[in-house]
Design an enzyme around this catalytic site. Structure first.
Site, PDB file in Angstrom:
ATOM      1  N   LYS A 159       0.823  -1.180   0.000  1.00 48.47           N
ATOM      2  CA  LYS A 159       0.000   0.000   0.000  1.00 48.47           C
ATOM      3  C   LYS A 159       0.870   1.247   0.000  1.00 48.47           C
ATOM      4  O   LYS A 159       2.024   1.136   0.394  1.00 48.47           O
ATOM      5  CB  LYS A 159      -0.967  -0.015   1.182  1.00 48.47           C
ATOM      6  CG  LYS A 159      -0.306   0.120   2.548  1.00 48.47           C
ATOM      7  CD  LYS A 159      -1.343   0.096   3.617  1.00 48.47           C
ATOM      8  CE  LYS A 159      -1.545   1.430   4.242  1.00 48.47           C
ATOM      9  NZ  LYS A 159      -0.620   1.775   5.320  1.00 48.47           N
ATOM     10  N   ASP A 188      -1.847  -6.321   2.637  1.00 45.42           N
ATOM     11  CA  ASP A 188      -2.334  -5.540   3.773  1.00 45.42           C
ATOM     12  C   ASP A 188      -1.835  -6.310   4.986  1.00 45.42           C
ATOM     13  O   ASP A 188      -2.324  -7.411   5.272  1.00 45.42           O
ATOM     14  CB  ASP A 188      -3.865  -5.492   3.767  1.00 45.42           C
ATOM     15  CG  ASP A 188      -4.415  -4.708   4.945  1.00 45.42           C
ATOM     16  OD1 ASP A 188      -3.813  -4.773   6.039  1.00 45.42           O
ATOM     17  OD2 ASP A 188      -5.439  -4.045   4.787  1.00 45.42           O
ATOM     18  N   HIS A 189      -0.852  -5.768   5.694  1.00 45.88           N
ATOM     19  CA  HIS A 189      -0.178  -6.610   6.701  1.00 45.88           C
ATOM     20  C   HIS A 189      -1.121  -7.012   7.838  1.00 45.88           C
ATOM     21  O   HIS A 189      -0.868  -8.001   8.524  1.00 45.88           O
ATOM     22  CB  HIS A 189       1.109  -5.961   7.212  1.00 45.88           C
ATOM     23  CG  HIS A 189       0.918  -4.896   8.247  1.00 45.88           C
ATOM     24  ND1 HIS A 189       0.630  -3.604   7.943  1.00 45.88           N
ATOM     25  CD2 HIS A 189       0.975  -4.943   9.603  1.00 45.88           C
ATOM     26  CE1 HIS A 189       0.523  -2.893   9.057  1.00 45.88           C
ATOM     27  NE2 HIS A 189       0.729  -3.690  10.081  1.00 45.88           N
ATOM     28  N   ASP A 246      -4.504   6.022   5.236  1.00 46.51           N
ATOM     29  CA  ASP A 246      -3.410   5.196   5.741  1.00 46.51           C
ATOM     30  C   ASP A 246      -3.918   3.948   6.470  1.00 46.51           C
ATOM     31  O   ASP A 246      -3.299   2.894   6.408  1.00 46.51           O
ATOM     32  CB  ASP A 246      -2.549   6.055   6.693  1.00 46.51           C
ATOM     33  CG  ASP A 246      -1.318   5.319   7.190  1.00 46.51           C
ATOM     34  OD1 ASP A 246      -0.627   4.715   6.353  1.00 46.51           O
ATOM     35  OD2 ASP A 246      -1.046   5.352   8.407  1.00 46.51           O
ATOM     36  N   HIS A 251      -6.666  -1.418   6.528  1.00 48.05           N
ATOM     37  CA  HIS A 251      -6.705  -2.304   7.686  1.00 48.05           C
ATOM     38  C   HIS A 251      -8.103  -2.392   8.336  1.00 48.05           C
ATOM     39  O   HIS A 251      -8.615  -3.482   8.584  1.00 48.05           O
ATOM     40  CB  HIS A 251      -5.700  -1.853   8.751  1.00 48.05           C
ATOM     41  CG  HIS A 251      -4.308  -1.648   8.232  1.00 48.05           C
ATOM     42  ND1 HIS A 251      -3.750  -2.428   7.258  1.00 48.05           N
ATOM     43  CD2 HIS A 251      -3.351  -0.742   8.553  1.00 48.05           C
ATOM     44  CE1 HIS A 251      -2.506  -2.012   7.003  1.00 48.05           C
ATOM     45  NE2 HIS A 251      -2.253  -0.990   7.775  1.00 48.05           N
TER      46      HIS A 251
END
Ligand code: BG6
Length: 506
Positions: A159, A188-189, A246, A251
């Protein structure tokens, strides 16, 4: 599926992992420790290579010591024997990303490895570069014919996946000029966190929660990702992002999809991703008139945290002195389906908040009839289920119990499942799990183009309104608090309250 015992995993094909932006922060902090740990846990194939590419003039030895330093710093000291197994597989190519000779050198290196290994290998191109270089790299990979093998070549994209809906569509179009969608792994961690993955196990591997997982029993859902850190050294990036882009676009909305999705038929990557997209498409569109009611932004000012004086966002480096970028965002969404009709989902995230905590609160409705005398139920609270993602990792179920003693008094108590206690093992880092998936070709946890675009579509009305009207009164929350007052008001006017993370353990 994830986390099969390692011994049951099919033998992995040889792989060359090419890291663009190899001298940067991500490679140092996240990729080096993750790759080293994968070797340690036997999750790398027998034949593997890590090829770093960067503009800095470095030798392979310097690259190796940078990765070693990253592994030492962010996972704990590496062990000499394992490092000696790891390090000969690392090499570095310095070159300009727009220069064809960089890709010719890469091609040569990839072929040398394949020759040595005696057959074709998988190639993973990991874009750990700032977003403005992505286009050049993708085009150059295409021109150099390095992406042609649709089975063996994968690309990992970090991202931000665009800056808004239009740029996300453009980025996806660019990627698919060179790669098939099946080759693209958008990371997307949060999806690599064990506790996030466990949401599906919790919901669909147990019979007792799903029957009550809907509007008949659930009053509302809260998703909080609170950070104590500020923007640190990322001011330049953050000035173009802000909390909504962000954190919420990726997330928090991803977590929402896991909470709200319908049961999947199988653990097939596309089956799960389809179910998640269904949720995103069912999110009630926000009109521009509603933005003020359903979205709150904030920016941290000075404050104090754990006895330390904290500077304001506007005095961080690379941040404009009159910046209007939000470091806090809270929004209210509805998912228009039979299951979730009129159940609000409150999402909030911010930097420099009171504690670091990521968690989901499922707040159940009160009992339909209160049969206990009023005196017995003074501290009575409806049930709630708290999914603790980070740093606490567990699940908490809050319910009422009779206090011991001759008089009838009800008191809220909880049952706690802790990962640490139950499994006596540390969860692998998110990047480790996700890299392992890319290596084995499992795209379940990665964002498909339609997911990314649907998520932007949800937020565009807010982004547009916020762009039009600059916030008055920034900074509007002190560092070390729970954000601006308006975020309280967002939920309080619905007759509800944010549950303060950490208090549940008190
Ligand atoms: C990143 C954001 O995606 O997630 C950062 O860009 C944020 O701003 C980070 O700090 C939070 O991740 P975690 O895993 O520490 O909660």
């Amino acid at each position: 599926m994830k986390n099969k015992p390692i011994s049951t995993k099919p033998k992995l094909s040889p792989v060359s992992i090419v890291i663009f932006g190899a001298t940067g922060d991500l490679a140092w902090r996240k990729l080096a420790p993750a790759l080293y740990n994968l070797l340690l846990s036997g999750q790398l194939p027998d034949h593997f290579a890590v090829i770093g590419i960067g503009r800095k003039n470095k030798s392979s030895d310097e690259f190796r010591s940078r990765l070693r330093d990253g592994a030492n710093n962010f996972r704990g000291r590496v062990d000499e024997k394992t490092w000696n197994k790891f390090s000969p597989n690392l090499s570095y190519i310095s070159g300009d990303y727009a220069d064809p000779t960089t890709y010719a050198a890469l091609d040569k290196q990839l072929k040398t490895h394949e020759k040595k290994w005696g057959g074709a290998a998988n190639h993973i191109f990991y874009l750990a570069t700032p977003p403005d270089i992505v286009e050049t790299i993708v085009k150059m990979i295409g021109k150099a014919n390095l992406a042609q093998d649709k089975q063996r070549v994968r690309i990992v994209v970090e991202k931000p996946f665009g800056h808004d809906l239009d740029s996300a569509v453009a980025l996806n179009a660019l990627l698919t000029t060179v790669f098939d969608e099946t080759q693209i792994y958008r990371i997307d961690h949060y999806m690599g966190k064990e506790t996030v993955q466990n949401i599906l196990a919790f919901r669909f591997a147990n019979a007792m929660f799903e029957p009550i997982w809907d509007r008949r029993y659930i009053d509302h859902v809260q998703i909080t990702v609170a950070e104590q850190i500020g923007v640190e050294h990322r001011g330049a990036y953050y000035e173009h992002a802000g909390a909504l882009r962000d954190m919420i676009q990726n997330h928090l909305i991803q977590i929402l999809t896991l909470i709200a999705m319908e049961p999947m038929v199988s653990f097939d990557a596309d089956e799960i991703r389809n179910k998640k997209v269904d949720v995103l498409r069912a999110i009630r569109p926000i009109s521009k008139e509603q933005v003020k009611e359903v979205a709150v932004r904030g920016q941290y000012g000075t404050g104090s945290m754990e006895g330390q004086k904290i500077p304001s966002y506007r005095s961080e480096s690379d941040v404009a002195r009159a910046s209007t970028v939000e470091t806090f965002a809270a929004i209210k969404l509805f998912v228009d389906t039979w299951r979730w009709q009129d159940v609000p989902f409150y999402l909030r995230t911010g930097k420099r908040l009171k504690t670091k905590a990521s968690e989901v609160v499922i707040q159940f409705r009160p009992v339909p009839h209160q049969s206990f005398p009023k005196t017995a139920a003074i501290a009575w609270q409806p049930n709630c289920l708290i999914i603790q993602i980070h740093p606490e990792e567990g699940i908490l179920l809050c319910f009422q119990a009779k206090q011991p003693g001759p008089t009838l008094h009800l008191s809220p108590v909880d049952m706690h499942f802790s990962y640490q206690e139950a499994f006596k093992t540390k969860s692998p880092e998110a990047y480790e799990a996700l890299l392992s998936d890319v290596i084995s070709g499992d795209a379940t946890l990665f964002m498909r183009a339609d997911q990314v675009e649907a998520s932007w579509a949800v937020l565009m009305p807010i982004l547009n309104e916020w762009k039009k009207s600059k916030p008055a009164g920034f900074p509007n929350y002190k560092s070390g608090t729970w954000g601006p007052k308006a975020a309280e008001a967002l939920i309080v006017r619905d007759g509800r309250n944010w549950l303060e993370p950490g208090l549940e353990d008190a």
